[in-house]
Design an enzyme around this catalytic site. Structure first.
Site, PDB file in Angstrom:
ATOM      1  N   ASP A 100       0.840  -1.193   0.000  1.00  0.00           N
ATOM      2  CA  ASP A 100       0.000   0.000   0.000  1.00  0.00           C
ATOM      3  C   ASP A 100       0.875   1.243   0.000  1.00  0.00           C
ATOM      4  OD1 ASP A 100       0.757  -0.586   2.746  1.00  0.00           O
ATOM      5  OD2 ASP A 100      -0.657   0.969   3.368  1.00  0.00           O
ATOM      6  N   GLU A 166       0.078  -0.606   5.868  1.00  0.00           N
ATOM      7  CA  GLU A 166       1.098   0.044   6.698  1.00  0.00           C
ATOM      8  C   GLU A 166       0.937   1.554   6.697  1.00  0.00           C
ATOM      9  OE1 GLU A 166       4.852   1.928   7.876  1.00  0.00           O
ATOM     10  OE2 GLU A 166       3.840   2.071   5.943  1.00  0.00           O
TER      11      GLU A 166
END
Length: 470
Positions: A100, A166
């Protein structure tokens, strides 16, 4: 052949494989950059699914793993786990990165589109090019080289763990670790999500600040009123917030919240990072007290990262009844994030003016992390980095936060955690024009391949004694 000669032959052979695989790994990384896998709320999370699926395909294609899958914990974002069991008593190495990325921000501030990978002057530009899809590329390319170099004698257990949230604070990470603990277990964990002091000098990160993020809402009025009729008599929410925000800092710009002091630590070979990459406008000075490492690595920092207020274009002559601000409080090693949050709340309670009401919501806590640089595998990793970069590695602290590392240490207390980096001072992670120096990519890949090759010769029992390559 001596172990030293064997090691030198390994480095040479692995370097040839990394060079040969360079065009393919740039193409693979570029394909991942094109997927806008932003994990923040308000963005299309179908892109996270597409990103995870592509990552799973790439690692499946290596042919190294017995199982490769996309997993979730509850409503969390998709993560990829690939696992290969060790042969005999060989150790298992867990390779972590995340797929991500941060939101792109204002597209007008990018010199090329955020999600269209572009190479300029030896750097690959695009959101996630460095943070942290480059981490995926390092693991993938190192494993490809390892598989070819050790065809027929690969004993090492391998786990690839590519997280999907994250950049959004890893909200489901703790539950994910417990749910998939058996799939993720290993003796060594390599987290490829930090940086280096330069493109030439590699680093092992041995300390990280924790983080408290929260949205602060301040209210003074039940509804907006005319600023001409009531200005100077009624307090608007912006007035109360500005007064409170000013109280967060002392005259030198350091955090003025009582109790938020760092714990002095010593890291050998530490290299201050503020230099040409610090974009100070002309005449602007640094803030805080103490050395650069003390301020960046071991002291608290408070940043107001966003506000919900009318834009200049939509401003009207009214007193604002309420304002909200996003706070990011970096927590020094030696202090818990919960303690820092309590100190922040106490400060707001004492400093809020005009009787304004306030609340903190959407609170997220990430613990700081510190590592003993004399740990048994750290020297081995430092030597592998030196062979990959052609320069001695330094041990550094980092002012940023990777909260899940402390969670990894809690769930896998016997594992030895290494935090490596792909970024450099010009990377601009989280900012427009994020980029990756391709020379650093090749060096990081070779370093990891050398480390894995050396660990492939070891038994689990050897890890307590190992310090460096011959």
């Amino acid at each position: 052949m001596s172990q030293g000669e064997s090691s030198a032959r390994d480095v040479s052979g692995l370097r040839d494989l990394v060079v040969a695989g360079a065009p393919q790994i740039v193409a693979d990384l570029s394909g991942l950059i094109r997927i806008p896998s932003v994990s923040w709320d308000g963005f299309n999370h179908a892109h996270l699914d597409a990103s995870a699926a592509r990552v799973a395909e790439l690692f499946t294609a290596t042919g190294l793993f017995g199982t490769v899958g996309v997993y979730r914990h509850g409503e969390g974002a998709p993560a990829v786990i690939a696992r290969r069991e060790p042969v005999g008593n060989a150790p298992t190495v867990v390779l972590y990165a995340h797929h991500d990325v941060q939101p792109p921000g204002e597209e007008t501030q990018w010199d090329s589109p955020a999600f269209e990978p572009t190479v300029r002057d030896g750097r690959l530009y695009g959101r996630g090019s460095a943070d942290d899809k480059a981490g995926i590329a390092v693991h993938l390319a190192a494993l490809r080289a390892l598989a070819t170099h050790h065809a027929g004698d690969l004993r090492l257990g391998l786990v690839v763990f590519i997280e999907g949230e994250e950049e959004n604070g890893s909200p489901s990470f703790a539950g994910f670790l417990h749910e998939h603990r058996e799939l993720l277990r290993g003796e060594v964990i390599v987290v490829a999500d930090s940086d280096n002091p330069s493109t030439e000098i590699p680093a092992l990160t041995v300390s990280l600040r924790g983080n408290v993020t929260a949205t602060l809402r301040v209210r003074t009025l039940n509804h907006a009123v005319h600023s001409g009729m009531f200005g100077g008599v009624l307090p608007d929410a912006m007035m109360a917030f500005v007064a409170l925000a000013a109280s967060f800092y002392d005259a030198q710009g350091g955090v003025a919240i009582s109790g938020l002091e760092g714990v002095e630590q010593s890291t050998s070979g530490e290299a201050p990072k503020v230099g040409h990459e610090a974009p100070l406008a002309q005449g602007v000075s640094e803030v805080g007290r103490g050395s650069v490492p003390q301020r960046l690595w071991r002291s608290a920092a408070l940043t107001i990262t966003g506000m919900d207020i009318p834009s200049v274009a939509h401003a009207s002559n009214t007193l604002l009844p309420e304002v909200s601000a996003k706070l990011s409080l970096r927590v020094p090693p030696g202090m818990s994030a919960g303690s820092a949050l309590a100190l922040l709340k106490d400060h707001i309670t004492r400093q809020i003016r005009f009787g304004a009401t306030w609340e903190l919501h959407d609170v997220s806590l990430g613990e700081p992390f510190s590592l003993d640089p004399s740990g048994p595998v750290v020297g081995l990793a430092a030597t592998a980095l030196a062979k990959g970069f052609g320069a001695e590695a330094v041990y550094q602290g980092v002012g940023g936060s990777i909260p899940f590392i402390s969670q990894l240490a809690e769930v896998f207390p016997q594992a030895q955690i290494l935090v490596t980096g792909i970024e450099d001072p010009d990377t601009r992670a989280h900012s427009p024009n994020e980029s990756l120096d391709l020379r650093v990519l090749w060096r990081a890949i070779l370093s990891e391949a050398v480390l894995l090759s050396e660990l492939n010769r070891r038994e689990i029992s050897d890890l307590a004694e190992v310090r460096a390559l011959d």
